[in-house]
Each structure stands twice: as C-alpha cells, then as structure tokens.
Scaffold this motif. Structure first.
Motif, PDB file in Angstrom:
ATOM      1  N   CYS A  51       9.358  -8.688  14.998  1.00 43.49           N
ATOM      2  CA  CYS A  51       9.426  -7.628  14.000  1.00 43.49           C
ATOM      3  C   CYS A  51       8.822  -6.352  14.574  1.00 43.49           C
ATOM      4  CB  CYS A  51       8.682  -8.030  12.731  1.00 43.49           C
ATOM      5  SG  CYS A  51       8.728  -6.775  11.435  1.00 43.49           S
ATOM      6  N   ALA A  52       9.581  -5.273  14.532  1.00 41.92           N
ATOM      7  CA  ALA A  52       9.139  -4.001  15.104  1.00 41.92           C
ATOM      8  C   ALA A  52       8.280  -3.235  14.111  1.00 41.92           C
ATOM      9  CB  ALA A  52      10.345  -3.172  15.524  1.00 41.92           C
ATOM     10  N   VAL A  53       7.182  -3.844  13.726  1.00 45.85           N
ATOM     11  CA  VAL A  53       6.242  -3.231  12.793  1.00 45.85           C
ATOM     12  C   VAL A  53       4.868  -3.222  13.452  1.00 45.85           C
ATOM     13  CG1 VAL A  53       5.146  -3.447  10.534  1.00 45.85           C
ATOM     14  CG2 VAL A  53       7.569  -3.957  10.782  1.00 45.85           C
ATOM     15  N   SER A  54       4.106  -2.192  13.207  1.00 48.38           N
ATOM     16  CA  SER A  54       2.784  -2.067  13.816  1.00 48.38           C
ATOM     17  C   SER A  54       1.913  -3.270  13.469  1.00 48.38           C
ATOM     18  CB  SER A  54       2.098  -0.784  13.345  1.00 48.38           C
ATOM     19  OG  SER A  54       2.844   0.359  13.711  1.00 48.38           O
ATOM     20  N   PRO A  55       1.074  -3.711  14.417  1.00 46.58           N
ATOM     21  CA  PRO A  55       0.168  -4.842  14.141  1.00 46.58           C
ATOM     22  C   PRO A  55      -0.747  -4.559  12.957  1.00 46.58           C
ATOM     23  CG  PRO A  55       0.228  -4.340  16.491  1.00 46.58           C
ATOM     24  CD  PRO A  55       0.944  -3.219  15.798  1.00 46.58           C
ATOM     25  N   ILE A  56      -1.178  -5.618  12.318  1.00 46.63           N
ATOM     26  CA  ILE A  56      -2.028  -5.528  11.131  1.00 46.63           C
ATOM     27  C   ILE A  56      -3.419  -6.034  11.487  1.00 46.63           C
ATOM     28  CG2 ILE A  56      -2.321  -6.316   8.747  1.00 46.63           C
ATOM     29  CD1 ILE A  56       0.742  -6.714   8.679  1.00 46.63           C
ATOM     30  N   PRO A  57      -4.477  -5.287  11.199  1.00 51.69           N
ATOM     31  CA  PRO A  57      -5.838  -5.731  11.550  1.00 51.69           C
ATOM     32  C   PRO A  57      -6.213  -7.016  10.824  1.00 51.69           C
ATOM     33  CG  PRO A  57      -5.799  -3.386  11.006  1.00 51.69           C
ATOM     34  CD  PRO A  57      -4.463  -3.941  10.597  1.00 51.69           C
TER      35      PRO A  57
ATOM     36  N   TYR B 223      -3.017  -9.024  14.037  1.00 51.61           N
ATOM     37  CA  TYR B 223      -1.876  -9.932  14.128  1.00 51.61           C
ATOM     38  C   TYR B 223      -0.592  -9.143  13.921  1.00 51.61           C
ATOM     39  CZ  TYR B 223      -0.916 -10.077   9.061  1.00 51.61           C
ATOM     40  OH  TYR B 223      -0.560  -9.751   7.776  1.00 51.61           O
ATOM     41  N   ARG B 224       0.473  -9.684  14.438  1.00 47.01           N
ATOM     42  CA  ARG B 224       1.799  -9.115  14.198  1.00 47.01           C
ATOM     43  C   ARG B 224       2.784 -10.260  14.043  1.00 47.01           C
ATOM     44  NH1 ARG B 224       5.809  -8.731  17.978  1.00 47.01           N
ATOM     45  NH2 ARG B 224       5.367  -9.603  20.032  1.00 47.01           N
TER      46      ARG B 224
ATOM     47  N   TYR C   7      -8.995 -16.786   8.243  1.00 47.92           N
ATOM     48  CA  TYR C   7      -8.187 -15.711   7.674  1.00 47.92           C
ATOM     49  C   TYR C   7      -6.947 -16.311   7.004  1.00 47.92           C
ATOM     50  CZ  TYR C   7     -10.880 -12.829  10.954  1.00 47.92           C
ATOM     51  OH  TYR C   7     -11.889 -12.219  11.667  1.00 47.92           O
ATOM     52  N   ASN C   8      -6.399 -15.569   6.042  1.00 47.14           N
ATOM     53  CA  ASN C   8      -5.111 -15.900   5.441  1.00 47.14           C
ATOM     54  C   ASN C   8      -4.058 -14.945   5.985  1.00 47.14           C
ATOM     55  OD1 ASN C   8      -6.082 -18.005   3.755  1.00 47.14           O
ATOM     56  ND2 ASN C   8      -6.827 -16.486   2.299  1.00 47.14           N
ATOM     57  N   VAL C   9      -3.002 -15.496   6.572  1.00 42.31           N
ATOM     58  CA  VAL C   9      -1.945 -14.682   7.174  1.00 42.31           C
ATOM     59  C   VAL C   9      -0.592 -15.195   6.683  1.00 42.31           C
ATOM     60  CG1 VAL C   9      -3.308 -14.161   9.236  1.00 42.31           C
ATOM     61  CG2 VAL C   9      -1.817 -16.190   9.209  1.00 42.31           C
ATOM     62  N   PRO C  10       0.466 -14.397   6.798  1.00 40.26           N
ATOM     63  CA  PRO C  10       1.802 -14.870   6.412  1.00 40.26           C
ATOM     64  C   PRO C  10       2.189 -16.132   7.160  1.00 40.26           C
ATOM     65  CG  PRO C  10       1.829 -12.497   6.739  1.00 40.26           C
ATOM     66  CD  PRO C  10       0.485 -12.965   7.203  1.00 40.26           C
ATOM     67  N   ALA C  11       2.792 -17.064   6.448  1.00 42.53           N
ATOM     68  CA  ALA C  11       3.154 -18.354   7.030  1.00 42.53           C
ATOM     69  C   ALA C  11       4.460 -18.230   7.812  1.00 42.53           C
ATOM     70  CB  ALA C  11       3.274 -19.409   5.937  1.00 42.53           C
ATOM     71  N   HIS C  12       4.381 -17.537   8.916  1.00 38.16           N
ATOM     72  CA  HIS C  12       5.556 -17.319   9.756  1.00 38.16           C
ATOM     73  C   HIS C  12       5.123 -17.304  11.217  1.00 38.16           C
ATOM     74  CE1 HIS C  12       8.488 -16.616   6.558  1.00 38.16           C
ATOM     75  NE2 HIS C  12       7.475 -16.077   5.879  1.00 38.16           N
TER      76      HIS C  12
END
Length: 500
Positions: A207-213, A202-203, A227-232
């Motif tokens: 945001c210019a940040v590398s994706p997160i597995p 996910y990314r 999964y739990n991911v940032p609420a954005h």
C-alpha cells in the motif's frame, strides 16, 4: 419476459426479446394464434450498486465514523442480500460479518470479489431492496457512511433508475476495523538487555501510504511492548534507538514483515477446538507462555552487539596458564582487549590435541565499553563463529607438507588440518551454566591439533616470534569480521609449537 397462462391453468416463462428500453419505450409482438392466454410482463432491467472496501485503523473520527488507512482490500467477498418481507437485520451499529448473521427472512442474491483497487460492482434488478455485507472469516467490517449503515439495518437500499441517476447506488464503501494484537521487542544480545528507547512505525505491505507511528504501547517488559494493528500484511520498522547509533542503523535496514490476516480466525478456531475437547474429555492443554518460537505476532529486533571472545584450552594443555612468569610479570600477554579485537597468548606442545573453548560475550551498549552492564554473557542464538587455524599443518606450506608426508597424515580427516584448509563455522554449544550463580554463558568448542612451530618470524618480538595463530571471526552477512587472535607458541622452541 412474458409469463403466459393457458385455459387449463398451466403456466410458463418465455423470453421474447432482449433489448434496452429507451425513454419512449418500445413495441414488441407476441403470438396471436392462442386464445384465453393471460400475459404478464416482467421488467428484468438491472442497475449497478458499487463501492469499495478499505483497511481501517480501528479508530473512529469526530463524527462517529471509522477511520480508513485508504489502503484498498483486494479479493474481499462482498455479498448482496435481498430484503424479503419483514426485515429484521440487527439494529445495533455492528454490521453482518457473515451471511449467517443476516436476517433469516432475507435472501442472498450472490457475491463478488473486490478488485485490486478494492472496488466491487453488482447488478441488481430494479424494484429490489437490498444491502451488501463483506465476508472474511475473523474480520469485521463497517459501512463508512452512517446513512448507508442506517439503510442496511432498516429498509434496505431500493434499486431504481432514479437511485442510480442520483448516485445513491454508488460509494457503498466499507472499512475493515479488525485489529490484532502484536508484541514488539527491541533488545540487545541473548540476555535481552535494554539498549535504549525505540521509535517504531508500521505500514501495510503493498500500500502506497505513509507509515503510521507505533505509539502508546502497553509495556509488557522493559524491552517489549504490545500494540493493536490492522489484521493484515504489515511491516514493522524501528527507525531509531535513543543514543544507540549502531542499533539504529542495523534496525532501520532490517524491517520485519508478517501477514496477520488469518491470525484472529486461527486463534478463534484453536479456542473452539480446545473448548470442545474440554467439554468432551475434560482436558485442557496448557500453553507454554515462554516459547516465542512459533508466535507470529511477536516482532523481535535484537542487536547482536560486538562479539568478544575469551579462549581456553581444556585439559591442562595450556602451559601459559600455569607459568609463573605469565601470571606475574607478563599477565598482559595472557589476554588483551583491544577496541574491536582482542588477543591472547597460550603455550602448547607439538602434536598435542587442543580442545579450544571460546567463551563469548557481546558488547550491546558500545557507548560504555568499560561498564560490565553493557555486556551480555549470552549472545544471540543465531551467532556463528568462524575459526581459521594456522597452528596445524597446511598442505600448501612446503615444510608442513613434508611433515604430512612423513607422518602419513590423512589431510581430509585429521585434526592437524582441521580449520586450516577451510575455516570451521561453529554454532553455539547447548546452553551452558557457569559459575556459582548458574548464569547461562555462551560458548563454542572446536578440537584442533598442534603442528610444528613457526621458523620465519625472527623479526617479530617475543612472544610472537615463533607463534602461530588461530583467527576467530564473527560471521556477519556472510562476511567474516575478526574479533580475536589466538597466539600459540611452544614450550621448548623450536621443538614445540605455539598456542592460541
């Protein structure tokens, strides 16, 4: 600013001068014509407190701090609270999410919103003791520096020139640690068959940040994990399906984005309304756990597979189905499966109404086409079938045009010309139960009418010599992919017309 007191006890504030005070101070003059006036001077000098707000991963580092994704959170509301009297802010590690959670003895000075880079600046009068809080319904924020967190919970941050010069009023950064629950399903066809183990990431959108597995999810079914991911606003991408090149290629180019910023707040509001309704009326609405259509937290990656079609002509109008020669020596002409396309042969009569039913199944595991478990008899609900009929009457064909004129056929409304001039795009019929086991089977139905047979195929071997065709294609990205050819021939050539 001067505060004057007169002999009768009245008082009032009057601004005398606005200028910056240098290190040597400055002189100013006030009216000397009044007597018995007490004069008090108040210093309105201000210093800025600043920081940034970031989106966090929800994890904590080895030092006990909160891990940031380094993605800034724009337009977040940061409020400055002044410590008044006894400061009784919560002594726990949890910071105030909302102003109402601040100490009741404190006063909110004002609020600002973060800029596109997540930064904020607020000017506060020197001498004040303050602490910032970040306000966003349904979200929780933590100070990234534990020392700042301690000050916020105890004495507050003292605003002074010395603090400003030392940098103590900068880098008051916060991280949003709020997570939300999502479910990701990777499957094949309408039967949601397991097609291989997926690799996902996910990314944060924008945001210019590398994706997160996406790893270590909770297994909900054999094709769905939680999964739990940032609420954005996040984007989910499947980067690989093990041993399935077709699904990998399709999913890699089709990520799913969804804004989950308000999911937690919406769920909390729904729960509150339900609790109030239960308390007042004793009613509780049962949720339908089987309906995923409105579930914003569900990300579905469904590989539609390779469509296979087996046509039938209803009502006993397919003479080939009851012809011994077709059943015995030439069964191969009834239905033949190719690598990516199949074909079938049917015998019908001229001027006959043909209710053509297309039974659909999808090959969702292409590496094993001979294994029946590689197929889904229920195709994806979004499947659209294109039907181009050549067994009717074509106004652009000279012979057909004569028949149309002779029989006074309404070209725009007749089944003779249906799907001939323009292809018919068929959605799936309603769920259909087939067989003793009540298995749900996908199908699409169209009503056609047989015209006259073909007379110009003398160089083609039987049974296609006088046959006409119905071309069945799958609509993929607005393009037609041929999946089946129906060859239709007449029962008494050349008088009769061909079949599918």
């Amino acid at each position: 600013t001067a505060k004057t007191y007169t002999s009768d006890g009245t008082q009032g504030w009057r601004t005398v001068l606005l200028k910056h005070c240098n290190l040597n101070g400055f002189r100013t003059f006030i009216s000397h014509l009044g007597f018995n006036h007490e004069i008090a001077i108040a210093d309105n000098s201000m210093v800025p407190i600043s920081g940034s707000v970031f989106i966090g991963t929800g994890a904590r580092d080895d030092a006990g701090g909160y891990v940031s994704t380094t993605c800034p959170l724009a337009n977040a509301q940061v409020c400055i609270n002044q410590v008044l009297g006894s400061h009784s802010a919560p002594s726990s590690d949890t910071l105030s999410m909302l102003p109402a959670e601040s100490s009741q003895g404190d006063r909110e000075i004002g609020c600002v919103h973060t800029d596109d880079a997540g930064g904020y600046v607020f000017n506060v009068a020197i001498g004040a003791r303050i602490y910032p809080t970040v306000v966003m319904p349904g979200h929780e924020f933590k100070a990234m520096d534990n020392r700042n967190s301690f000050l916020y919970r105890t004495s507050g941050v003292e605003m002074s020139f010395e603090a400003a010069r030392s940098g103590a009023l900068s880098r008051h950064d916060f991280v949003d640690i709020t997570l939300t629950r999502i479910e990701v399903e990777v499957a094949g066809g309408g039967c949601r068959k397991f097609i291989g183990e997926p690799t996902m990431q996910y990314r944060l959108v924008g945001c210019a940040v590398s994706p997160i597995p996406l790893e270590n999810g909770d297994e909900l079914t054999d094709v769905r994990k939680g999964y739990n991911v940032p609420a954005h606003n996040i984007e989910i991408r499947v980067t690989e399906v093990a041993d399935h090149d077709q699904a990998t290629l399709e999913f890699m180019n089709s990520p799913i984005s969804r804004d989950l910023s308000n999911v937690n707040a919406a769920e909390a509001e729904t729960a509150t309304i339900a609790a109030e309704a239960e308390e007042e009326f004793g009613l509780v609405d049962e949720e339908d756990d089987t309906d995923d259509s409105s579930n914003q937290s569900l990300f579905e990656f469904i590989y539609g597979g390779i469509l296979f079609v087996r046509p039938e002509i209803e009502g006993g109008n397919d003479l080939a189905a009851t012809t011994p020669s077709c059943e015995e020596g030439e069964e191969r002409y009834r239905y033949r499966v190719g690598t990516l396309q199949s074909e079938s042969f049917h015998v019908v009569q001229t001027n006959q109404d043909l209710e053509v039913t297309l039974y659909l199944r999808a090959l969702v595991i292409p590496n094993h086409p001979r294994d029946d478990d590689s197929y889904c008899d229920t195709v994806d609900a979004s499947t659209v079938v294109s039907v181009r009929s050549r067994i009717g009457l074509d106004p652009d064909n000279k012979i057909d045009r004569e028949v149309i004129a002779l029989q006074k056929i309404d070209v725009d409304n007749s089944n003779f010309t249906k799907c001939v001039i323009q292809p018919c795009l068929l959605d799936l019929d309603n769920a259909f139960l087939m067989g003793e086991d009540g298995q749900i089977t996908s199908r699409a139905t169209v009503l056609l009418k047989a015209g006259i047979p073909s007379f110009d195929n003398s160089d083609i071997d039987w049974p296609r010599q006088h046959a006409k065709q119905v071309l069945v294609s799958q609509l993929v990205s607005e393009a037609e992919m041929l999946v089946h050819t129906i060859h239709a021939s007449g029962d008494n050539l050349p008088r009769a017309v061909g079949g599918v």
